[in-house]
Design a protein around this motif. Structure first.
Motif, PDB file in Angstrom:
ATOM      1  N   GLY A   1       0.803  -1.206   0.000  1.00  0.00           N
ATOM      2  CA  GLY A   1       0.000   0.000   0.000  1.00  0.00           C
ATOM      3  C   GLY A   1       0.839   1.261   0.000  1.00  0.00           C
ATOM      4  O   GLY A   1       2.079   1.214   0.015  1.00  0.00           O
ATOM      5  N   PRO A   2       0.189   2.429  -0.002  1.00  0.00           N
ATOM      6  CA  PRO A   2       0.919   3.706  -0.054  1.00  0.00           C
ATOM      7  C   PRO A   2       1.863   3.914   1.127  1.00  0.00           C
ATOM      8  O   PRO A   2       2.873   4.605   0.986  1.00  0.00           O
ATOM      9  CB  PRO A   2      -0.208   4.748  -0.057  1.00  0.00           C
ATOM     10  CG  PRO A   2      -1.429   4.021  -0.498  1.00  0.00           C
ATOM     11  CD  PRO A   2      -1.273   2.618  -0.023  1.00  0.00           C
ATOM     12  N   ASP A   3       1.548   3.319   2.285  1.00  0.00           N
ATOM     13  CA  ASP A   3       2.387   3.544   3.461  1.00  0.00           C
ATOM     14  C   ASP A   3       3.796   2.978   3.297  1.00  0.00           C
ATOM     15  O   ASP A   3       4.722   3.403   4.000  1.00  0.00           O
ATOM     16  CB  ASP A   3       1.734   2.920   4.705  1.00  0.00           C
ATOM     17  CG  ASP A   3       0.413   3.595   5.065  1.00  0.00           C
ATOM     18  OD1 ASP A   3       0.192   4.731   4.617  1.00  0.00           O
ATOM     19  OD2 ASP A   3      -0.385   2.968   5.787  1.00  0.00           O
ATOM     20  N   ASP A   4       3.969   2.021   2.397  1.00  0.00           N
ATOM     21  CA  ASP A   4       5.273   1.381   2.225  1.00  0.00           C
ATOM     22  C   ASP A   4       6.065   1.954   1.054  1.00  0.00           C
ATOM     23  O   ASP A   4       7.171   1.477   0.774  1.00  0.00           O
ATOM     24  CB  ASP A   4       5.089  -0.132   2.001  1.00  0.00           C
ATOM     25  CG  ASP A   4       4.603  -0.844   3.252  1.00  0.00           C
ATOM     26  OD1 ASP A   4       5.187  -0.603   4.315  1.00  0.00           O
ATOM     27  OD2 ASP A   4       3.644  -1.627   3.161  1.00  0.00           O
ATOM     28  N   VAL A   5       5.521   2.955   0.368  1.00  0.00           N
ATOM     29  CA  VAL A   5       6.168   3.463  -0.839  1.00  0.00           C
ATOM     30  C   VAL A   5       7.542   4.044  -0.529  1.00  0.00           C
ATOM     31  O   VAL A   5       8.533   3.780  -1.224  1.00  0.00           O
ATOM     32  CB  VAL A   5       5.277   4.504  -1.535  1.00  0.00           C
ATOM     33  CG1 VAL A   5       6.061   5.307  -2.558  1.00  0.00           C
ATOM     34  CG2 VAL A   5       4.101   3.810  -2.206  1.00  0.00           C
TER      35      VAL A   5
ATOM     36  N   LYS B   1       2.069  -0.232 -10.483  1.00  0.00           N
ATOM     37  CA  LYS B   1       0.726  -0.238  -9.906  1.00  0.00           C
ATOM     38  C   LYS B   1      -0.018  -1.504 -10.307  1.00  0.00           C
ATOM     39  O   LYS B   1      -0.108  -1.853 -11.484  1.00  0.00           O
ATOM     40  CB  LYS B   1      -0.053   0.997 -10.356  1.00  0.00           C
ATOM     41  CG  LYS B   1      -1.362   1.183  -9.599  1.00  0.00           C
ATOM     42  CD  LYS B   1      -1.994   2.521  -9.894  1.00  0.00           C
ATOM     43  CE  LYS B   1      -3.270   2.710  -9.080  1.00  0.00           C
ATOM     44  NZ  LYS B   1      -3.912   4.017  -9.361  1.00  0.00           N
ATOM     45  N   MET B   2      -0.573  -2.202  -9.302  1.00  0.00           N
ATOM     46  CA  MET B   2      -1.310  -3.434  -9.536  1.00  0.00           C
ATOM     47  C   MET B   2      -2.809  -3.205  -9.610  1.00  0.00           C
ATOM     48  O   MET B   2      -3.546  -4.025 -10.157  1.00  0.00           O
ATOM     49  CB  MET B   2      -1.036  -4.432  -8.408  1.00  0.00           C
ATOM     50  CG  MET B   2       0.370  -4.959  -8.349  1.00  0.00           C
ATOM     51  SD  MET B   2       0.552  -6.139  -6.987  1.00  0.00           S
ATOM     52  CE  MET B   2      -0.644  -7.398  -7.467  1.00  0.00           C
ATOM     53  N   GLY B   3      -3.280  -2.127  -9.026  1.00  0.00           N
ATOM     54  CA  GLY B   3      -4.703  -1.866  -8.972  1.00  0.00           C
ATOM     55  C   GLY B   3      -5.007  -0.987  -7.776  1.00  0.00           C
ATOM     56  O   GLY B   3      -4.113  -0.311  -7.237  1.00  0.00           O
TER      57      GLY B   3
ATOM     58  N   PRO C   1      -4.267   3.083  -3.858  1.00  0.00           N
ATOM     59  CA  PRO C   1      -3.430   2.357  -4.823  1.00  0.00           C
ATOM     60  C   PRO C   1      -2.606   1.270  -4.145  1.00  0.00           C
ATOM     61  O   PRO C   1      -2.149   1.423  -3.011  1.00  0.00           O
ATOM     62  CB  PRO C   1      -2.534   3.459  -5.398  1.00  0.00           C
ATOM     63  CG  PRO C   1      -2.490   4.511  -4.331  1.00  0.00           C
ATOM     64  CD  PRO C   1      -3.837   4.474  -3.671  1.00  0.00           C
ATOM     65  N   HIS C   2      -2.438   0.177  -4.850  1.00  0.00           N
ATOM     66  CA  HIS C   2      -1.569  -0.913  -4.404  1.00  0.00           C
ATOM     67  C   HIS C   2      -0.559  -1.212  -5.507  1.00  0.00           C
ATOM     68  O   HIS C   2      -0.878  -1.112  -6.692  1.00  0.00           O
ATOM     69  CB  HIS C   2      -2.376  -2.166  -4.066  1.00  0.00           C
ATOM     70  CG  HIS C   2      -2.874  -2.167  -2.647  1.00  0.00           C
ATOM     71  ND1 HIS C   2      -3.619  -1.141  -2.117  1.00  0.00           N
ATOM     72  CD2 HIS C   2      -2.725  -3.075  -1.638  1.00  0.00           C
ATOM     73  CE1 HIS C   2      -3.910  -1.402  -0.843  1.00  0.00           C
ATOM     74  NE2 HIS C   2      -3.377  -2.566  -0.529  1.00  0.00           N
TER      75      HIS C   2
END
Length: 871
Positions: free
Chosen positions: A629-633, A645-647, A840-841
């Motif tokens: 998820g966005p928190d791990d970007v 981006k997977m979806g 986004p994932h």
């Protein structure tokens, strides 16, 4: 899963490593070619003459060069302002200025502007409302603008002065002018045509949307200013007899582009070789070399040092917990705080670069003869033991700093404290006669700069358990080559003999340099060898009951229900050293696939993410993080991963969820229809009655048979009595008969939940699953839950018209036209009924290429096939 099945054969691992190392091998090869050219060009140069020329440079010239550098960096920050206009975004100018200046001050010196600069921009702009597409577009815009304008300026200068490169291009000046004009037309005409209608320009497989004419017109003076001021900085430092400025600009543009293309940090060697080769034969090479040395110091090292000091002062202010003062200065600092705060996570990278440079300088200074009269005099006044000892110690400590810089890059706490100790030792050695007070003062400043960032180096890894990546090996090779270059350049007139190694005398500088270079080389080699030999190979094994219990406690406290899938037992679990965080993963094909990001407190999660990536690479596998998820970007960028981006995942805020209002008309109707058909929802708490499990197995078998499917794994649970017995199960009954079920994965704090298995009978009413979701969310809302995850809609939310990435175009095409094998759009439409928030994932992988291989490896795992692909 056996270890033998998870590690590729030697040939496959070797091929994977060679492909990964190819860019670094090319950079080292270009660096060597640049040094070879430099060696021949500097053959008549005496280092004493270069040092004398540097010291003789007037302060007025140095001041003008510094002013030109400042103007050039302001133009560089203008790239971001122009890129934001291109995206139609508006941000506070102080934030753009601070973020841009920091990005370029670090990126220019490290030679990694697209990487380090992009990481800074992500941290600055993501917190101010810009998404990943915007930030990627800004980074691409700045890179393309720089490349296009540098090429155009160089071609324009070449058209005006076609003799500028005749020393390197054996072509008639008239022909060069015609080629330059044709090349300018070939670039400008399509660009203006595309900008006039805001069309897209396709270059090979890349498509770029041209900026509006107004944006293009604004970018031209910014790019012209950037190249002009950077060229002017060097031009001011050149001696008399230099070519005209516009002629020099053509040479400078060619050298700059060659340095960028080489991917050598800062273009070192490549840039200098082209400048030296293009200068008139009458110009003394020593004076040109002195100008190039001063240019490196002024245009690269001064901004880098100022950015480091600024970052350290700001971090120190934050560390003591002092609020920003209410004065005018305080208000100014508050305006630029987002930019400065965003740079802090880059501390390991830039401090590693600082340490590497410090070590290189210490070792090289030990190899070179004294370049000042005072130093030469000191050599004659002090005992030989002092002189020999200080040279050998300085060389060894410098090489140690180079090796330790790789540990700093890995955020090793041990490397941090050892670096401070070695730098302190370097200060002591620098004070031994003949003293080098500048080196001592620089090392003292480096120690002060590192102090506020000690919390960034939190990894408890054993220093000798480092994984020496291709990049690390390349840097060590460059350092060792630099030693040899300095040695041969400084003592090229000294006839070599074996006796040189054993000559000890105050004036025996060449033998001393030979011994120092040998000691530095041995230190580098032994450090690298220890890192390579002591690296433990992690063997993925099925988790034990104790491991699952520990991982379950961490997942329960994480607040993310998907992390509970660690308890399926079909994934290996890698813990941080303090066992406060973990990564769940499984090997497949050429990949180690982690499901989601690391789980646990941020410091321990970061540590285990680094350990996982290093262990995968050490085993010849590609580390891949699946569905993050966005928190791990930010962490993924720090790991050097590329995001694909997977979806988008749907999450419903339960406090505001209801069936009231015109927007919920369809949900309300489906729920009412289900009630009329006799549907009801029950929540069964574990442990479950064996009779219930038997009834659910009947439904599950019916569901699988209707789809000609089998059980899946990795990212979902399997129908297993032990697995289901862990969780509450939502049951949809019709007049008492169970028609459908789903097991619920809740978080430990009772705030969030998602569902895992969802299965129904083939004769269930059509609205059964919609009824299940609606009734379940209403029931969870009544129980005080705040969030409910509906899971991901694969390939949804990809916007190729914004990203221009091949993967996004490919994924969007499948999303629109792949309904024959998977109803992508239908799944998104179903979840959209519940008015969720879409997040986004991504899939994070080492390669920038479309992630077809990692996705194929993940598909095998999800399909329940063994890692080797059979089953």
């Amino acid at each position: 899963m056996s270890h033998e099945a998870n590690i590729p054969e030697n040939t496959s691992a070797l091929g994977w490593r060679l492909r990964a190392a190819a860019p670094y091998l090319a950079a080292v090869a270009l660096f060597l070619l640049g040094l070879l050219a430099l060696y021949h060009l500097l053959a008549p140069v005496d280092l004493h003459e270069v040092a004398a020329q540097v010291h003789a440079t007037p302060w007025t010239v140095t001041g003008l060069a510094l002013a030109s550098t400042l103007a050039g960096y302001l133009c560089l920050a203008g790239y971001d302002w122009s890129a934001l206009r291109y995206r139609g975004k508006s941000l506070p100018p102080p934030v753009v200025l601070s973020g841009g200046l920091m990005a370029y001050a670090f990126g220019n010196t490290l030679g990694l502007t697209p990487i380090s600069g992009g990481a800074v921009r992500w941290r600055v702009y993501s917190g101010l409302g810009l998404d990943g597409y915007d930030i990627a577009a800004i980074s691409t815009f700045t890179s393309v603008s720089f490349g296009v304008m540098t090429t155009l300026v160089g071609l324009g200068a070449l058209a005006l002065h076609p003799t500028a490169l005749t020393a390197m291009i054996p072509v008639a000046p008239a022909t060069i002018r015609v080629w330059a004009l044709l090349a300018i037309a070939a670039i400008v005409v399509p660009l203006v045509w595309a900008a006039w209608g805001e069309r897209a320009v396709t270059l090979g497989r890349f498509t770029l949307r041209a900026p509006r004419l107004s944006v293009l017109a604004g970018q031209v003076p910014i790019s012209l200013g950037d190249l002009t001021f950077s060229a002017l900085t060097l031009y001011l430092l050149l001696p008399d007899g230099a070519p005209g400025f516009f002629t020099f600009v053509a040479v400078f543009a060619a050298a700059t582009m060659a340095g960028v293309i080489s991917h050598v940090p800062g273009g070192i060697g490549v840039f200098e070789a082209i400048i030296l080769a293009a200068m008139p034969a009458a110009m003394p090479p020593a004076q040109v070399a002195a100008a190039l040395l001063l240019y490196r110091l002024i245009y690269y090292m001064v901004p880098f040092a100022l950015a480091l000091v600024t970052m350290a002062l700001f971090e120190g202010w934050r560390l003591v917990g002092r609020p920003l003062p209410g004065s005018r200065l305080g208000r100014a600092l508050a305006l630029v705080e987002p930019g400065l705060r965003a740079v802090s996570p880059l501390a390991p990278l830039v401090l590693a670069a600082m340490t590497f440079g410090s070590g290189l300088w210490m070792s090289l200074s030990a190899l070179l003869p004294p370049l000042t009269e005072a130093a030469e005099t000191a050599e004659t006044l002090f005992p030989l033991a002092f002189i020999e000892g200080s040279v050998l110690l300085s060389s060894t400590l410098g090489a140690a700093l180079i090796v330790l810089s790789l540990g700093l890059l890995r955020r090793s706490a041990g490397a941090f404290w050892l670096t401070l100790a070695v730098m302190a030792g370097g200060i002591v050695v620098a004070m031994i006669p003949p003293s080098d007070y500048r080196q001592a003062a620089t090392l003292a400043l480096a120690i002060l700069i590192m102090q506020p960032f000690r919390r960034a180096f939190h990894r408890k890894a054993v220093l000798t358990h480092a994984v020496l990546t291709p990049g690390g090996l390349a840097m060590l090779a460059i350092a060792a080559t630099g030693f040899g270059f300095a040695l041969f350049l400084a003592y090229k007139s000294t006839p070599y003999a074996n006796e040189l190694w054993w000559q000890f005398a105050t004036d025996s500088r060449a033998p001393r340099a030979l011994r120092a270079s040998l000691l530095a080389g041995l230190t580098l080699g032994l450090g690298a060898l220890v890192m390579l030999l002591r690296t433990p190979r992690y063997r993925p094994l099925p988790p034990s009951a104790e491991d699952l219990a520990a991982a379950g406690r961490i997942a329960t406290a994480s607040g993310h229900p998907d992390t509970m899938l660690v308890l399926t037992g079909d994934k290996s679990v890698m813990f941080s050293r303090d066992r406060r965080a973990f990564v769940m993963f499984a090997p497949s094909g050429r990949s180690w696939l982690a499901y989601g990001g690391p789980v646990g407190p941020p410091d321990a999660a970061n540590e285990v993410a680094y350990d996982f990536a290093e262990a995968a690479r050490n085993s010849g596998m590609a580390p891949v993080f699946y569905e993050i998820g966005p928190d791990d970007v930010t962490l993924m960028l720090a790991l050097g991963m590329t995001l694909h981006k997977m979806g988008e995942a749907a999450e419903v805020a339960l406090p505001g969820f209801s069936l009231d209002g015109p927007g919920r008309k369809r949900l309300r109707a489906a729920h009412a229809r289900g009630l009329r058909d006799g549907l009801s929802l029950d929540l069964s708490a574990p442990p479950h009655d064996p009779a219930l499990i038997a009834a659910l197995r009947e439904i599950s078998d019916d569901w699988l048979a209707a789809r000609n499917a089998r059980e899946k794994g990795f990212s979902v649970g399997r129908f297993d009595p032990d697995w289901l017995d862990r969780w509450p199960v939502a049951l949809v009954r019709q007049h008492g008969r169970i028609m459908a079920f789903a097991n619920l994965l809740p978080t430990g704090d009772g705030q969030a939940a998602t569902i895992d298995l969802m299965r129904h009978r083939h004769d269930a009413p059509p609205e059964t699953m919609e009824f299940l979701f609606t009734a379940l969310m209403l029931a969870l809302k009544d129980r005080g839950y705040a969030r409910f995850s509906l899971g991901m809609a694969p390939l949804s939310g990809l916007q190729p018209e914004r990203s221009r990435r091949l993967w996004d175009r490919f994924g969007a095409l499948i999303y629109r036209h792949g309904g024959s094998f998977y109803n992508f759009a239908g799944l998104r439409a179903f979840k959209e009924k519940f008015a969720p928030e879409w997040r986004p994932h991504y899939l994070a992988a080492p390669s920038r290429l479309p992630p077809l291989r990692p996705l194929a490896d993940a598909a095998r795992l999800i399909a329940g096939k063994p890692p080797n692909g059979r089953g």
